[in-house]
Design a protein around this motif. Structure first.
Motif, PDB file in Angstrom:
ATOM      1  N   UNK A 307       0.734  -1.561  -0.291  1.00  0.00           N
ATOM      2  CA  UNK A 307       0.192  -0.186   0.001  1.00  0.00           C
ATOM      3  C   UNK A 307       1.088   1.437  -0.159  1.00  0.00           C
ATOM      4  N   UNK A 308       1.728   1.549   0.694  1.00  0.00           N
ATOM      5  CA  UNK A 308       2.926   2.236   1.075  1.00  0.00           C
ATOM      6  C   UNK A 308       3.815   2.706  -0.663  1.00  0.00           C
ATOM      7  N   UNK A 309       4.169   1.188  -1.055  1.00  0.00           N
ATOM      8  CA  UNK A 309       5.022   1.763  -1.972  1.00  0.00           C
ATOM      9  C   UNK A 309       3.936   2.285  -3.365  1.00  0.00           C
ATOM     10  N   UNK A 310       2.953   1.505  -3.288  1.00  0.00           N
ATOM     11  CA  UNK A 310       2.054   2.324  -4.571  1.00  0.00           C
ATOM     12  C   UNK A 310       2.189   3.832  -4.528  1.00  0.00           C
ATOM     13  N   UNK A 311       1.956   3.733  -3.369  1.00  0.00           N
ATOM     14  CA  UNK A 311       2.237   6.056  -3.359  1.00  0.00           C
ATOM     15  C   UNK A 311       2.801   6.543  -3.898  1.00  0.00           C
ATOM     16  N   UNK A 312       4.318   5.445  -3.623  1.00  0.00           N
ATOM     17  CA  UNK A 312       5.240   6.233  -4.266  1.00  0.00           C
ATOM     18  C   UNK A 312       5.377   6.110  -6.010  1.00  0.00           C
ATOM     19  N   UNK A 313       4.092   5.802  -6.736  1.00  0.00           N
ATOM     20  CA  UNK A 313       4.457   5.460  -8.534  1.00  0.00           C
ATOM     21  C   UNK A 313       5.629   4.139  -9.136  1.00  0.00           C
ATOM     22  N   UNK A 314       5.294   3.315  -8.346  1.00  0.00           N
ATOM     23  CA  UNK A 314       6.605   2.850  -8.753  1.00  0.00           C
ATOM     24  C   UNK A 314       6.138   2.600 -10.576  1.00  0.00           C
ATOM     25  N   UNK A 315       7.151   1.822 -11.056  1.00  0.00           N
ATOM     26  CA  UNK A 315       6.594   1.226 -12.276  1.00  0.00           C
ATOM     27  C   UNK A 315       6.056   0.627 -13.044  1.00  0.00           C
ATOM     28  N   UNK A 338      -5.406   1.906  -6.512  1.00  0.00           N
ATOM     29  CA  UNK A 338      -4.052   2.482  -7.334  1.00  0.00           C
ATOM     30  C   UNK A 338      -4.562   2.096  -8.873  1.00  0.00           C
ATOM     31  N   UNK A 339      -6.422   1.879  -9.523  1.00  0.00           N
ATOM     32  CA  UNK A 339      -6.156   1.525 -10.935  1.00  0.00           C
ATOM     33  C   UNK A 339      -4.742   1.808 -11.794  1.00  0.00           C
ATOM     34  N   UNK A 340      -4.050   3.109 -11.868  1.00  0.00           N
ATOM     35  CA  UNK A 340      -3.025   2.758 -12.662  1.00  0.00           C
ATOM     36  C   UNK A 340      -1.830   2.366 -13.090  1.00  0.00           C
ATOM     37  N   UNK A 341      -1.614   1.258 -11.378  1.00  0.00           N
ATOM     38  CA  UNK A 341      -0.797   0.428 -11.198  1.00  0.00           C
ATOM     39  C   UNK A 341      -0.153  -0.783 -12.392  1.00  0.00           C
ATOM     40  N   UNK A 342       0.753  -0.901 -12.545  1.00  0.00           N
ATOM     41  CA  UNK A 342       1.136  -2.157 -13.148  1.00  0.00           C
ATOM     42  C   UNK A 342       1.374  -3.660 -11.820  1.00  0.00           C
ATOM     43  N   UNK A 343      -0.132  -4.301 -11.725  1.00  0.00           N
ATOM     44  CA  UNK A 343       0.993  -5.789 -11.169  1.00  0.00           C
ATOM     45  C   UNK A 343       1.114  -6.862 -11.582  1.00  0.00           C
ATOM     46  N   UNK A 344       1.782  -7.471 -11.064  1.00  0.00           N
ATOM     47  CA  UNK A 344       2.437  -9.191 -11.285  1.00  0.00           C
ATOM     48  C   UNK A 344       1.687  -9.910 -10.248  1.00  0.00           C
ATOM     49  N   UNK A 345       0.947 -10.542 -10.148  1.00  0.00           N
ATOM     50  CA  UNK A 345       0.451 -10.826  -9.379  1.00  0.00           C
ATOM     51  C   UNK A 345       1.480 -12.528  -9.023  1.00  0.00           C
ATOM     52  N   UNK A 346       2.258 -12.986  -8.401  1.00  0.00           N
ATOM     53  CA  UNK A 346       2.740 -14.556  -8.564  1.00  0.00           C
ATOM     54  C   UNK A 346       2.483 -15.341  -7.347  1.00  0.00           C
ATOM     55  N   UNK A 347       1.972 -16.492  -7.219  1.00  0.00           N
ATOM     56  CA  UNK A 347       1.976 -17.265  -6.104  1.00  0.00           C
ATOM     57  C   UNK A 347       3.464 -18.169  -6.070  1.00  0.00           C
ATOM     58  N   UNK A 348       3.988 -17.641  -5.360  1.00  0.00           N
ATOM     59  CA  UNK A 348       5.891 -18.538  -4.725  1.00  0.00           C
ATOM     60  C   UNK A 348       5.848 -19.099  -3.391  1.00  0.00           C
ATOM     61  N   UNK A 349       6.769 -19.714  -3.132  1.00  0.00           N
ATOM     62  CA  UNK A 349       7.518 -20.024  -2.162  1.00  0.00           C
ATOM     63  C   UNK A 349       8.548 -20.231  -2.017  1.00  0.00           C
ATOM     64  N   UNK A 350       9.421 -19.023  -1.363  1.00  0.00           N
ATOM     65  CA  UNK A 350      10.656 -18.756  -0.856  1.00  0.00           C
ATOM     66  C   UNK A 350      11.789 -19.626  -0.765  1.00  0.00           C
ATOM     67  N   UNK A 351      10.915 -20.849  -0.769  1.00  0.00           N
ATOM     68  CA  UNK A 351      12.064 -22.132  -0.283  1.00  0.00           C
ATOM     69  C   UNK A 351      12.138 -22.678  -1.555  1.00  0.00           C
ATOM     70  N   UNK A 352      11.838 -21.983  -2.462  1.00  0.00           N
ATOM     71  CA  UNK A 352      11.606 -22.634  -3.897  1.00  0.00           C
ATOM     72  C   UNK A 352      12.594 -21.562  -5.005  1.00  0.00           C
ATOM     73  N   UNK A 353      14.299 -22.008  -5.208  1.00  0.00           N
ATOM     74  CA  UNK A 353      14.737 -21.396  -5.251  1.00  0.00           C
ATOM     75  C   UNK A 353      15.150 -21.092  -7.099  1.00  0.00           C
ATOM     76  N   UNK A 354      15.092 -22.353  -8.016  1.00  0.00           N
ATOM     77  CA  UNK A 354      15.075 -22.457  -9.234  1.00  0.00           C
ATOM     78  C   UNK A 354      13.329 -21.092  -9.523  1.00  0.00           C
ATOM     79  N   UNK A 355      12.346 -21.506  -8.743  1.00  0.00           N
ATOM     80  CA  UNK A 355      11.425 -20.708  -9.601  1.00  0.00           C
ATOM     81  C   UNK A 355      11.737 -19.049  -8.976  1.00  0.00           C
ATOM     82  N   UNK A 356      13.087 -19.073  -7.573  1.00  0.00           N
ATOM     83  CA  UNK A 356      12.659 -17.469  -7.589  1.00  0.00           C
ATOM     84  C   UNK A 356      13.628 -17.068  -8.758  1.00  0.00           C
TER      85      UNK A 356
END
Length: 633
Positions: A307-315, A338-356
């Motif tokens: 929420x806070x990051x979205x306020x600063x207009x990331x690409x 923030x309807x104009x903010x491009x979002x990438x939604x990823x289901x992932x596990x930080x214990x999976x190095x290959x996916x990371x």
């Protein structure tokens, strides 16, 4: 007619309502006695035909009726809510008093009192009492409609604070079912003044007296710019009244776009601190136009970071989350706000190095905030040490390494005060994660690896406040582990803002510590929450259950051997930690290998990598004790 003056008069006599009700009822009984004589004897004889002892008989009957009314709790009824139940109670009381009175008069041989008067008087009295109550209700509802535009009972508010917020509140709630009766303020200049047409009735410390005098149903604290001490004093003054307490949004809530005029008092209002002054320009320069990735994006801290990051207009904002539901929830929220903010939604596990590696290689984030973690201390302490090690330590290593290989500029680890001299598995795994960052820093000089430590976050999942709310809603008891246990607290938005600030100013390999303010006794927090719910200390019990495995009486933000340096932001300090980060390499190899032989072996590995980790003797394996003995001087 001056309806406000009438309303003020009625509220002034309300504290003495039962006494006035008895007096009026006594007068009605007298009038009805005379009306009954008039009906029975006519105009010519209704006075002259009475016996000499009629006045003492009437006095005795009035006393009898009032005594029966008290026994039937008739004076406790509120006339403005008169209904069938009240009339039924009146009917029974009049029948009983009339029967007893008639029997007494006849038994004493007082034949001068007509029997028809004795028989009819209870019915006439019932009609008279009913008529008075119905007339009062009609008058009251008409008065309410003239004042507020509606006939139904409204919320009668007393506002604490007579500044600009109070003026805006008065204008905003007009016609919304609220009647603002008055304001309270400690400023001598405002005493007796009128704000928005509403009088300032006195100082804040007269709130209990004014609330009782004016029939107040709600108290509103309108002091958004007050200091923490001033807010705390105001709340302490209103809690004993046991009235619903509301407050106006504070400055940060208004900045975030809230449209609420008033809201309930929350524990955050009790524990909140002075506003933190941040380098907004520096944070904006760090985030604006960048691709930002947040692991654990659907958790309490991760979602607020988004929420806070979205306020600063990331690409672009990349949401990395293991829970499908949590990912959906934060994606929906950000899509609306923030309807104009491009979002990438990823289901992932930080214990999976290959996916990371695949994710970081595809999206190339410049800023990474690592909030994915298991943080519930008792849950990780028993039967889940291996899961905590792999998620909190190895998952951090995998995510940080993938970020560095993809050319990220900054990688920020969300750490905890429990990493300082840890006494539990969760804290030890987070301290090991900090050490893993220190191991990566010299290997990847192009990426800044920063860890940020802070204490408990108000309202986060697994924290004491949601638990206390549930227990209070069930009627108690409220469970606290120890009467002396203390914790540092911070609101979720404040923690997220300071993390962003730390990311902007931190250098690689540093551990930054957030100023958590003054520690709070958990039992005091529990008592405050009980009072905020409208209950007294005697209504909901507090039960002490004892410290849980791995739990401390207090948390530290810096280890004993650490030193701190100031930073340009007063609320953030730099911790210079001791060396020995190379010890974590063996722990990472073990965490990436085969599952151990139970929690005891995981604790042994953690003790070897994190010497300050103090295992509870009941949980300590023999191998751990040998490690400690060999490390002793």
């Amino acid at each position: 007619m001056n309806w406000l003056a009438l309303d003020t008069l009625l509220t002034r006599i309300r504290p003495h309502r039962q006494l006035f009700a008895l007096a009026i009822d006594g007068l009605v009984i007298v009038v009805c006695w005379n009306a009954t004589y008039l009906f029975r004897l006519g105009f010519e004889r209704w006075v002259s035909a009475r016996p000499a002892y009629d006045t003492p008989v009437l006095a005795g009957l009035v006393a009898l009726y009032l005594a029966v009314f008290l026994a039937f709790a008739v004076p406790r009824g509120m006339w403005r809510f008169t209904g069938f139940g009240d009339i039924k109670r009146l009917g029974l009381a009049c029948a009983l008093a009339g029967a007893v009175g008639a029997a007494a008069v006849m038994g004493l041989g007082l034949r001068g009192v007509p029997r028809a008067v004795l028989a009819l008087h209870p019915f006439v009295t019932l009609m008279g009492l009913t008529l008075v109550r119905v007339a009062y209700r009609m008058l009251y509802e008409h008065m309410r409609s003239r004042i507020t535009g509606r006939a139904t009972e409204t919320r009668r508010a007393l506002i604490l604070g007579a500044g600009g917020a109070a003026r805006r509140l008065i204008a905003g709630v007009a016609g919304d079912g609220w009647t603002v009766v008055g304001l309270l303020d400690d400023d001598p200049v405002k005493q007796g003044a009128r704000i928005g047409g509403i009088p300032v009735l006195g100082r804040l410390d007269t709130v209990a007296e004014q609330a009782a005098l004016h029939g107040i149903t709600h108290l509103v604290i309108a002091m958004p710019t007050a200091t923490r001490a001033q807010r705390r004093r105001a709340i302490d003054l209103v809690l004993p009244t046991r009235l619903p307490v509301l407050t106006v949004p504070n400055a940060s809530e208004l900045q975030e776009g809230t449209r609420q005029r008033v809201r309930d008092i929350e524990p955050e209002d009790l524990l909140g601190r002075e506003p933190v002054v941040l380098d907004e320009a520096g944070i904006g320069e760090t985030l604006a136009g960048r691709t930002v990735l947040v692991t654990g994006a659907g958790g309490s801290i991760g979602a607020e970071l988004c929420r806070q990051i979205a306020r600063y207009g990331p690409a672009r904002l990349v949401l990395y989350e293991l829970s499908e539901f949590n990912l959906y929830a934060i994606e929906q929220e950000l899509g609306e706000s923030h309807p104009g903010l491009p979002l990438v939604r990823l289901v992932g596990d930080v214990r999976d190095p290959e996916h990371l590696r695949a994710v970081f290689g595809q999206w190339r984030p410049q800023m990474v905030f690592h909030a994915a973690a298991y943080k519930h201390v008792p849950l990780m302490e028993q039967h889940n040490a291996w899961a905590a090690l792999r998620n909190n330590t190895l998952g951090t290593w995998f995510a940080a390494r993938a970020a560095a290989e993809a050319g990220a500029e900054r990688f920020v680890l969300i750490s905890t005060d429990k990493a300082v001299n840890p006494t539990n598995v969760m804290g030890a795994t987070k301290r090991a994660a900090e050490m893993a960052m220190g191991l990566l820093a010299p290997r990847h000089p192009g990426t800044r690896f920063i860890a940020v430590r802070f204490g408990n976050v108000l309202g986060s999942s697994g924290s004491v406040i949601p638990k206390f709310k549930e227990q209070i809603a069930r009627g108690g008891p409220v469970t606290v582990t120890h009467p002396d246990i203390i914790r540092y607290f911070m609101t979720i938005p404040e923690a997220a803002r300071l993390v962003l600030q730390a990311a902007a100013i931190g250098e690689s390999g540093q551990v930054l510590v957030l100023d958590m303010g003054e520690p709070v006794r958990i039992v005091d927090l529990a008592r405050d929450m009980i009072r905020l719910s409208g209950h007294g200390d005697d209504e909901i019990e507090i039960v002490f259950t004892g410290l849980r495995p791995g739990e401390k009486l207090y948390e530290e933000l810096l280890a004993d051997a650490d030193s701190t340096l100031p930073t340009p932001i007063a609320s953030i300090h730099l911790a210079r930690l001791g060396g020995g980060v190379e010890r974590v390499a063996a722990l990472l190899d073990r965490a990436a290998g085969e599952a151990p032989d139970g929690d005891a072996q995981v604790r042994q590995w953690l003790a070897e990598a994190v010497p300050e980790y103090r295992v509870h003797p009941a949980q300590e394996a023999p191998a751990v004790a040998e490690v400690r003995q060999s490390a002793a001087p």
